[in-house]
Design a protein around this motif. Structure first.
Motif, PDB file in Angstrom:
ATOM      1  N   GLY A 135      10.724   4.365   2.096  1.00  0.00           N
ATOM      2  CA  GLY A 135      11.156   5.799   2.671  1.00  0.00           C
ATOM      3  C   GLY A 135      10.185   6.627   1.149  1.00  0.00           C
ATOM      4  O   GLY A 135      11.414   7.252   0.524  1.00  0.00           O
ATOM      5  N   ALA A 136       9.956   5.909   0.524  1.00  0.00           N
ATOM      6  CA  ALA A 136      10.013   6.259  -1.121  1.00  0.00           C
ATOM      7  C   ALA A 136       8.020   6.526  -1.149  1.00  0.00           C
ATOM      8  O   ALA A 136       7.022   5.759  -0.478  1.00  0.00           O
ATOM      9  N   ARG A 137       7.950   7.335  -1.694  1.00  0.00           N
ATOM     10  CA  ARG A 137       6.057   7.425  -2.092  1.00  0.00           C
ATOM     11  C   ARG A 137       5.252   6.259  -3.755  1.00  0.00           C
ATOM     12  O   ARG A 137       6.673   5.524  -3.956  1.00  0.00           O
ATOM     13  N   SER A 156       0.587  -1.240  -0.194  1.00  0.00           N
ATOM     14  CA  SER A 156       0.335   0.166   0.132  1.00  0.00           C
ATOM     15  C   SER A 156       0.252   0.831  -0.209  1.00  0.00           C
ATOM     16  O   SER A 156       2.296   1.050  -0.085  1.00  0.00           O
ATOM     17  N   ARG A 157       0.369   2.441  -0.246  1.00  0.00           N
ATOM     18  CA  ARG A 157       1.057   3.565   0.219  1.00  0.00           C
ATOM     19  C   ARG A 157       2.124   3.598   1.410  1.00  0.00           C
ATOM     20  O   ARG A 157       2.907   4.182   1.540  1.00  0.00           O
ATOM     21  N   GLU A 158       1.199   3.421   2.263  1.00  0.00           N
ATOM     22  CA  GLU A 158       1.499   3.187   3.810  1.00  0.00           C
ATOM     23  C   GLU A 158       2.855   2.716   4.220  1.00  0.00           C
ATOM     24  O   GLU A 158       4.242   2.972   4.679  1.00  0.00           O
ATOM     25  N   TRP A 159       2.610   1.391   3.085  1.00  0.00           N
ATOM     26  CA  TRP A 159       3.545   0.850   4.030  1.00  0.00           C
ATOM     27  C   TRP A 159       5.118   0.816   2.225  1.00  0.00           C
ATOM     28  O   TRP A 159       6.046   0.572   3.240  1.00  0.00           O
ATOM     29  N   LYS A 160       4.854   1.386   1.529  1.00  0.00           N
ATOM     30  CA  LYS A 160       5.970   1.942   0.758  1.00  0.00           C
ATOM     31  C   LYS A 160       6.373   2.948   1.187  1.00  0.00           C
ATOM     32  O   LYS A 160       7.615   2.825   1.917  1.00  0.00           O
ATOM     33  N   ARG A 161       5.971   3.937   1.870  1.00  0.00           N
ATOM     34  CA  ARG A 161       6.554   5.320   2.711  1.00  0.00           C
ATOM     35  C   ARG A 161       7.334   4.275   4.042  1.00  0.00           C
ATOM     36  O   ARG A 161       8.584   4.845   4.501  1.00  0.00           O
ATOM     37  N   ARG A 162       6.979   3.419   4.855  1.00  0.00           N
ATOM     38  CA  ARG A 162       7.134   3.081   5.645  1.00  0.00           C
ATOM     39  C   ARG A 162       8.562   2.533   6.191  1.00  0.00           C
ATOM     40  O   ARG A 162       9.858   2.477   6.731  1.00  0.00           O
ATOM     41  N   HIS A 163       8.106   1.396   4.848  1.00  0.00           N
ATOM     42  CA  HIS A 163       9.482   0.140   4.617  1.00  0.00           C
ATOM     43  C   HIS A 163      10.610   0.500   3.517  1.00  0.00           C
ATOM     44  O   HIS A 163      11.403  -0.024   3.656  1.00  0.00           O
TER      45      HIS A 163
END
Length: 600
Positions: A426-428, A417-424
């Motif tokens: 560090g990207a959009r 998901s968007r949140e997963w990629k941001r958290r793991h």
């Protein structure tokens, strides 16, 4: 006269001597009363303890049978060598002798003794050699009088008559580790416990309760007679949902391959087959696996110890398109007849994403997109749905979370998901990420069992059921798929068309007299550019994974069959034939049909 009077004892002296004698007599009498009367029972008990020993009587583990009652995990008689340290005059010499008899390293025996002495009570047996070769039993018994304290114990040993065929289902037993000994006060050094599979998952159910017996011994500790104090209680038997014949058929079909074949009953969640290949022989671990055998298993690049059905997660490839179709019907109310044009490629920004069919599929509606597995249709559909909707919907279909099967070490997979990629990462999240996700690529990971459970839900009126390896147990529901009845039936019909259509990617499954629905998947492992190399020319580790997710109906029977071949290449070509063979085994009375050639 004077001299005689001088040596005559005085009356006072005689009285004092008599008094001392009387006092000593009273002390002895009091001590005798204290020992014989006041503490008599205590010392009598201790005396009995000097000639009576309490020893464990090992309980057999519960038997494990398949759904038809065939014994798949048994117990057979075995022997262990134990030591009672209080009866052993020279422990070091005794350990050296045991090392000579058994061939076990002296340092290993000394280490085991030191660990055991901290966990055993006085006069309690301490196991030195958990599995004693039967040929040595007579030798040790013959020399026992020379080595007081050594005892040969009889105890049941686990046996797996079908070795590799059920290794990932049954698991194995081995000696309890330090951590397990600390966690369970009932365990003693040398006790056997389940380490993986059903043996571990149902350890407390399968493990029996030890009995105790009293053994009368002579001055050198040799047993004279014995009396049972408490009878051992055998562990509870277990009946698996596994069909042994089907399981063995699946393992034969996976010979020389790394992969999985699952057969699931949709309504109950019972698993008739959970085959993972390559496998190993569970019997290797029971007596303590040799360093040679361990090295062979641990260094095997295909990792035979892993249960690929639940412990490995893979990109689902085009099987994920089932989720996309369901999401489109339920969330967007997509018009199934609306067409888009596939010319073999889809451009997003400065990137081009290609369809598996180089020249494209032409005009494609919803049905054709699934039947012929058109990537371009789903690229566009993914952009319309958006990652948040797709991610949420996939999780509601049971993906990205553990199924809850009664086996240890199950993986959850991953629905990004968007949140997963941001958290793991560090990207959009990018548009290209959604494109890849829409065909089950990118970071999307599922286990074969999750795919089987998802199909089971489609067939079970949308109810997701927890997969089970136990026969005739209460059904456990774990969720409801967000689908209207007509939407669910529409997806199932598309799957049937994928098998029955001349251009369907799962047409290899077609069989006369049986209703079969399927969805192929070819999951890319690494992008190889525009190479036109044949699969056999590509290094094994870079080859695509092959999926076939399907269901079959014949008369009143319905089953889900999922086949996954690791680095197998094309889904239809590689995973199709073993899937069809499983239906032939499931429905042997059904007529034979004609199968066509292959696909994506």
């Amino acid at each position: 006269m004077l001299d005689a009077e001088l040596f005559q004892p005085s009356r006072k002296g005689l009285a004092l001597v008599r008094l001392c004698i009387l006092g000593l007599f009273c002390v002895f009498a009091l001590r005798l009363w204290f020992l014989q009367i006041h503490k008599g029972e205590l010392f009598a008990s201790k005396a009995r303890e000097n000639r009576l020993r309490e020893m464990p009587v090992y309980a057999p583990r519960g038997l494990i049978r398949d759904r038809d009652g065939t014994l798949v995990a048994d117990n057979k008689p075995a022997y262990a060598l134990a030591l009672i340290r209080e009866e052993c005059g020279d422990v070091d010499a005794c350990l050296r002798r045991v090392s000579q008899w058994t061939g076990q390293p002296l340092a290993q025996l000394q280490s085991r003794f030191e660990r055991g002495r901290k966990r055993t009570r006085p006069f309690e047996t301490q196991i030195l050699v958990p599995h004693l070769d039967f040929r040595l039993v007579a030798t040790i018994e013959a020399h026992a009088p020379q080595w007081p304290g050594l005892k040969v114990l009889s105890r049941p040993q686990r046996s797996y008559p079908y070795g590799e065929d059920l290794a990932h289902v049954l698991g194995f037993v081995a000696q309890a580790s330090e951590q397990e000994l600390r966690a369970d006060a009932m365990l003693r050094l040398g006790d056997m416990v389940g380490k993986s599979g059903v043996e571990k998952a149902l350890e407390k159910h399968l493990r029996g309760k030890k009995g105790r017996k009293q053994v009368e011994v002579n001055a050198v500790g040799r047993g004279l007679q014995e009396r049972m104090v408490r009878q051992p209680e055998a562990g509870q038997d277990v009946h698996l949902s596994i069909d042994l014949d089907l399981q063995r058929t699946a393992m034969d079909l996976l010979a020389d391959k790394a992969g999985v074949i699952i057969v699931l009953e949709p309504e109950t969640g019972e698993l008739l087959t959970l085959a993972s290949s390559p496998s190993y022989d569970s019997n290797l671990f029971v007596q303590g696996i040799s360093s040679k055998d361990w090295e062979r298993l641990a260094t095997n690049p295909r990792h035979p110890l892993q249960n690929r059905a639940i412990q490995n997660a893979y990109p689902p490839g085009s099987v994920f398109k089932l989720v996309m179709v369901g999401c489109a019907l339920h969330e967007m109310g997509v018009d199934p007849s609306k067409e888009i044009y596939c010319n073999g490629a889809y451009t997003l920004g400065n990137r081009t994403f290609r369809c598996w069919k180089e020249r494209g599929h032409g005009d494609v509606d919803l049905r054709k997109s699934l039947v012929e597995s058109c990537d371009v249709y789903f690229y566009k559909l993914g952009q319309e749905l958006g990652v948040d909707t797709i991610s949420e919907y996939a999780k509601l279909w049971g993906l990205g979370e553990k199924t809850g099967i009664n086996l240890p070490q199950e993986k959850a997979g991953l629905i990004p998901s968007r949140e997963w990629k941001r958290r793991h990462r560090g990207a959009r999240w990018q548009g290209g990420d959604t494109v890849n996700m829409s065909i089950g690529q990118g970071s999307t990971l599922t286990t074969p069992l999750q795919i089987a459970g998802m199909l089971g839900g489609l067939l079970n009126e949308g109810t997701l059921v927890t997969p089970s390896l136990l026969h005739n147990t209460p059904v456990q529901e774990r969720g409801q798929m967000p689908l209207a009845p007509q939407e669910r039936q529409q997806i199932l019909q598309y799957m049937i068309d994928t098998v029955d259509s001349r251009r369907g990617t799962a047409r290899r499954l077609h069989r006369k007299g049986v209703t079969i629905g399927g969805k192929t998947g070819t999951a890319q492992v690494v992008k190889l550019g525009d190479s036109e190399e044949e699969d056999e020319d590509i290094p094994y580790k870079y080859r695509d994974h092959a999926w076939m997710a399907s269901f079959g109906r014949y008369e009143d029977q319905t089953y889900v069959v999922v086949t996954f071949i690791e680095h197998g290449g094309s889904g239809g070509a590689t995973a199709g034939p073993p899937t069809k063979a499983m239906y032939e085994a499931l429905f042997p009375k059904a007529g034979q049909g004609q199968s066509n050639s292959d696909t994506h």
